[in-house]
Enzyme design. Structure first.
Site, PDB file in Angstrom:
ATOM      1  N   LYS A   1       0.814  -1.193   0.000  1.00  7.60           N
ATOM      2  CA  LYS A   1       0.000   0.000   0.000  1.00  7.60           C
ATOM      3  C   LYS A   1       0.857   1.257   0.000  1.00  7.60           C
ATOM      4  O   LYS A   1       0.394   2.339  -0.319  1.00  7.60           O
ATOM      5  CB  LYS A   1      -0.871   0.028   1.283  1.00  7.60           C
ATOM      6  CG  LYS A   1      -1.763  -1.157   1.475  1.00  7.60           C
ATOM      7  CD  LYS A   1      -2.346  -1.099   2.886  1.00  7.60           C
ATOM      8  CE  LYS A   1      -2.967  -2.428   3.236  1.00  7.60           C
ATOM      9  NZ  LYS A   1      -3.222  -2.531   4.674  1.00  7.60           N
ATOM     10  N   GLY A   2       2.117   1.103   0.402  1.00  4.78           N
ATOM     11  CA  GLY A   2       2.985   2.255   0.648  1.00  4.78           C
ATOM     12  C   GLY A   2       3.187   3.172  -0.548  1.00  4.78           C
ATOM     13  O   GLY A   2       3.418   4.367  -0.386  1.00  4.78           O
TER      14      GLY A   2
ATOM     15  N   ASP B   1       7.767   2.910  -3.181  1.00  2.00           N
ATOM     16  CA  ASP B   1       7.901   3.940  -2.162  1.00  2.00           C
ATOM     17  C   ASP B   1       9.334   4.037  -1.639  1.00  2.00           C
ATOM     18  O   ASP B   1       9.932   5.098  -1.615  1.00  2.00           O
ATOM     19  CB  ASP B   1       6.927   3.670  -0.989  1.00  2.00           C
ATOM     20  CG  ASP B   1       6.969   2.223  -0.490  1.00  2.00           C
ATOM     21  OD1 ASP B   1       7.777   1.413  -0.992  1.00  2.00           O
ATOM     22  OD2 ASP B   1       6.170   1.895   0.418  1.00  2.00           O
TER      23      ASP B   1
ATOM     24  N   LYS C   1      17.296   3.873   0.716  1.00  2.00           N
ATOM     25  CA  LYS C   1      18.054   3.802   1.972  1.00  2.00           C
ATOM     26  C   LYS C   1      19.268   2.905   1.713  1.00  2.00           C
ATOM     27  O   LYS C   1      19.264   1.729   2.072  1.00  2.00           O
ATOM     28  CB  LYS C   1      17.162   3.132   3.034  1.00  2.00           C
ATOM     29  CG  LYS C   1      16.807   3.995   4.210  1.00  2.00           C
ATOM     30  CD  LYS C   1      16.356   3.133   5.347  1.00  2.00           C
ATOM     31  CE  LYS C   1      14.891   3.242   5.611  1.00  2.00           C
ATOM     32  NZ  LYS C   1      14.450   2.375   6.722  1.00  2.00           N
TER      33      LYS C   1
ATOM     34  N   PHE D   1      13.946   4.763  10.244  1.00  2.00           N
ATOM     35  CA  PHE D   1      12.614   4.268   9.892  1.00  2.00           C
ATOM     36  C   PHE D   1      11.707   5.468   9.693  1.00  2.00           C
ATOM     37  O   PHE D   1      11.464   6.244  10.610  1.00  2.00           O
ATOM     38  CB  PHE D   1      12.066   3.337  10.980  1.00  2.00           C
ATOM     39  CG  PHE D   1      10.795   2.679  10.569  1.00  2.00           C
ATOM     40  CD1 PHE D   1      10.809   1.563   9.735  1.00  2.00           C
ATOM     41  CD2 PHE D   1       9.560   3.184  10.987  1.00  2.00           C
ATOM     42  CE1 PHE D   1       9.621   0.966   9.327  1.00  2.00           C
ATOM     43  CE2 PHE D   1       8.376   2.591  10.583  1.00  2.00           C
ATOM     44  CZ  PHE D   1       8.406   1.473   9.756  1.00  2.00           C
ATOM     45  N   VAL D   2      11.200   5.618   8.471  1.00  2.00           N
ATOM     46  CA  VAL D   2      10.404   6.813   8.144  1.00  2.00           C
ATOM     47  C   VAL D   2       8.927   6.460   7.934  1.00  2.00           C
ATOM     48  O   VAL D   2       8.583   5.320   7.626  1.00  2.00           O
ATOM     49  CB  VAL D   2      10.954   7.516   6.882  1.00  2.00           C
ATOM     50  CG1 VAL D   2      12.321   8.108   7.158  1.00  2.00           C
ATOM     51  CG2 VAL D   2      11.020   6.564   5.683  1.00  2.00           C
TER      52      VAL D   2
ATOM     53  N   ASP E   1       3.939   3.512   6.529  1.00  2.00           N
ATOM     54  CA  ASP E   1       3.211   3.349   7.790  1.00  2.00           C
ATOM     55  C   ASP E   1       4.090   2.893   8.936  1.00  2.00           C
ATOM     56  O   ASP E   1       5.196   2.389   8.752  1.00  2.00           O
ATOM     57  CB  ASP E   1       2.109   2.299   7.617  1.00  2.00           C
ATOM     58  CG  ASP E   1       2.676   0.879   7.597  1.00  2.00           C
ATOM     59  OD1 ASP E   1       3.624   0.628   6.818  1.00  2.00           O
ATOM     60  OD2 ASP E   1       2.198   0.032   8.368  1.00  2.00           O
TER      61      ASP E   1
ATOM     62  N   ARG F   1       0.125   6.843   7.156  1.00  2.00           N
ATOM     63  CA  ARG F   1       0.237   6.835   5.684  1.00  2.00           C
ATOM     64  C   ARG F   1      -0.297   8.124   5.074  1.00  2.00           C
ATOM     65  O   ARG F   1       0.110   8.523   3.996  1.00  2.00           O
ATOM     66  CB  ARG F   1      -0.557   5.662   5.085  1.00  2.00           C
ATOM     67  CG  ARG F   1      -0.031   4.276   5.432  1.00  2.00           C
ATOM     68  CD  ARG F   1      -0.748   3.240   4.563  1.00  2.00           C
ATOM     69  NE  ARG F   1      -0.579   1.871   5.030  1.00  2.00           N
ATOM     70  CZ  ARG F   1       0.462   1.085   4.740  1.00  2.00           C
ATOM     71  NH1 ARG F   1       1.446   1.548   4.005  1.00  2.00           N
ATOM     72  NH2 ARG F   1       0.519  -0.150   5.183  1.00  2.00           N
TER      73      ARG F   1
HETATM   74  P1  5GP Z   1      13.071  -3.989   1.453  1.00  2.00           P
HETATM   75  O1  5GP Z   1      12.615  -5.306   0.936  1.00  2.00           O
HETATM   76  O2  5GP Z   1      13.744  -3.117   0.416  1.00  2.00           O
HETATM   77  O3  5GP Z   1      13.902  -4.129   2.701  1.00  2.00           O
HETATM   78  O4  5GP Z   1      11.807  -3.230   2.020  1.00  2.00           O
HETATM   79  C1  5GP Z   1      10.851  -2.716   1.252  1.00  2.00           C
HETATM   80  C2  5GP Z   1       9.587  -2.473   2.068  1.00  2.00           C
HETATM   81  O5  5GP Z   1       9.832  -2.408   3.477  1.00  2.00           O
HETATM   82  C3  5GP Z   1       9.020  -1.141   1.689  1.00  2.00           C
HETATM   83  O6  5GP Z   1       8.193  -1.224   0.546  1.00  2.00           O
HETATM   84  C4  5GP Z   1       8.292  -0.748   2.956  1.00  2.00           C
HETATM   85  O7  5GP Z   1       7.011  -1.340   2.965  1.00  2.00           O
HETATM   86  C5  5GP Z   1       9.112  -1.359   4.065  1.00  2.00           C
HETATM   87  N1  5GP Z   1      10.065  -0.361   4.611  1.00  2.00           N
HETATM   88  C6  5GP Z   1      11.393  -0.319   4.449  1.00  2.00           C
HETATM   89  N2  5GP Z   1      11.931   0.741   5.080  1.00  2.00           N
HETATM   90  C7  5GP Z   1      10.900   1.401   5.644  1.00  2.00           C
HETATM   91  C8  5GP Z   1      10.797   2.604   6.428  1.00  2.00           C
HETATM   92  O8  5GP Z   1      11.767   3.317   6.739  1.00  2.00           O
HETATM   93  N3  5GP Z   1       9.549   2.957   6.826  1.00  2.00           N
HETATM   94  C9  5GP Z   1       8.437   2.230   6.518  1.00  2.00           C
HETATM   95  N4  5GP Z   1       7.267   2.683   6.969  1.00  2.00           N
HETATM   96  N5  5GP Z   1       8.487   1.100   5.792  1.00  2.00           N
HETATM   97  C10 5GP Z   1       9.710   0.690   5.349  1.00  2.00           C
END
Ligand code: 5GP
Length: 186
Positions: free
Chosen positions: A47-48, A105, A136, A157-158, A164, A170
């Site tokens: 949903k992000g 996102d 990141k 963590f944002v 969310d 959100r």
């Molecule tokens: P990855 O697989 O790249 O580690 O993570 C991707 C997903 O993790 C993103 O689409 C998001 O849903 C969640 N995520 C990663 N970092 C953050 C963050 O800083 N804040 C939030 N709210 N979600 C995050």
């Protein structure tokens, strides 16, 4: 989790609304030039990415089609991703022969996107590229080429603009960081 006090829970605004909107317009203009005359499909991951997708598609001036997927990672803490991905909602139309742009996102470890890339490549698009609002890089576990990047952010963590914590925040129009006590609240 208690009902959050959206603004009171924010420790810091990392990216103000105006900066997000300016960046989205810039990305939209660049995509409109790069994909001129090509059959572009935007694939967003719920949903992000919802606010980013909604704003980005309106900043693109060439014809596009859109599709939505929803994935979830198995297990792991709320603020971590485990790398195991489950598809909750698949594409609703074929992407074979189309130029596909994944609209994300945030790319953190990269594990979710790595899975998605392999999955979507298997559906034979003509091209497959990535547009991520936030990157990141400090936490990356797999190498990923981000073709279009909004902002590179530190390892925090944002929340906000689609992102969310416990399904809340959100709807904030900016990207921010929560006060530490919000995470430790029962
Ligand atoms: P990855 O697989 O790249 O580690 O993570 C991707 C997903 O993790 C993103 O689409 C998001 O849903 C969640 N995520 C990663 N970092 C953050 C963050 O800083 N804040 C939030 N709210 N979600 C995050």
């Amino acid at each position: 989790m208690q009902t959050p006090d959206l603004v009171d829970d924010i420790a810091e605004v990392l990216i103000p609304e105006a900066d997000i909107q300016a960046k989205v317009r810039e990305l939209g203009a660049q995509l409109s030039r790069d994909y001129e005359g090509r059959p572009l499909t935007l694939v967003s991951v719920l949903k992000g990415s919802l606010p980013f997708m909604a704003d980005l598609m309106r900043a693109i001036s060439i014809p596009v089609t859109i599709d939505l997927m929803e994935v979830s990672s198995y297990g792991g803490a709320v603020t971590e991703t485990s790398g195991l991905v489950r598809i909750l909602k698949d594409l609703s139309a074929s992407i074979e022969g189309r130029d596909v742009l994944i609209v994300e996102d945030i790319i953190d470890t990269g594990l979710t996107l790595n899975y998605l890339l392999r999955y979507l490549r298997g559906k034979n698009p003509r091209s497959l590229r990535i547009c991520a609002l936030l990157d990141k890089p400090a936490r990356r576990l797999v190498d990923i080429d981000i073709d279009y990047r909004g902002f590179s952010i530190p390892d925090r963590f944002v929340i906000g603009y689609g992102l969310d914590y416990g399904e809340h925040y959100r709807n904030l129009p900016f990207i921010g960081v929560l006060k530490p006590e919000v995470y430790s609240a029962p």
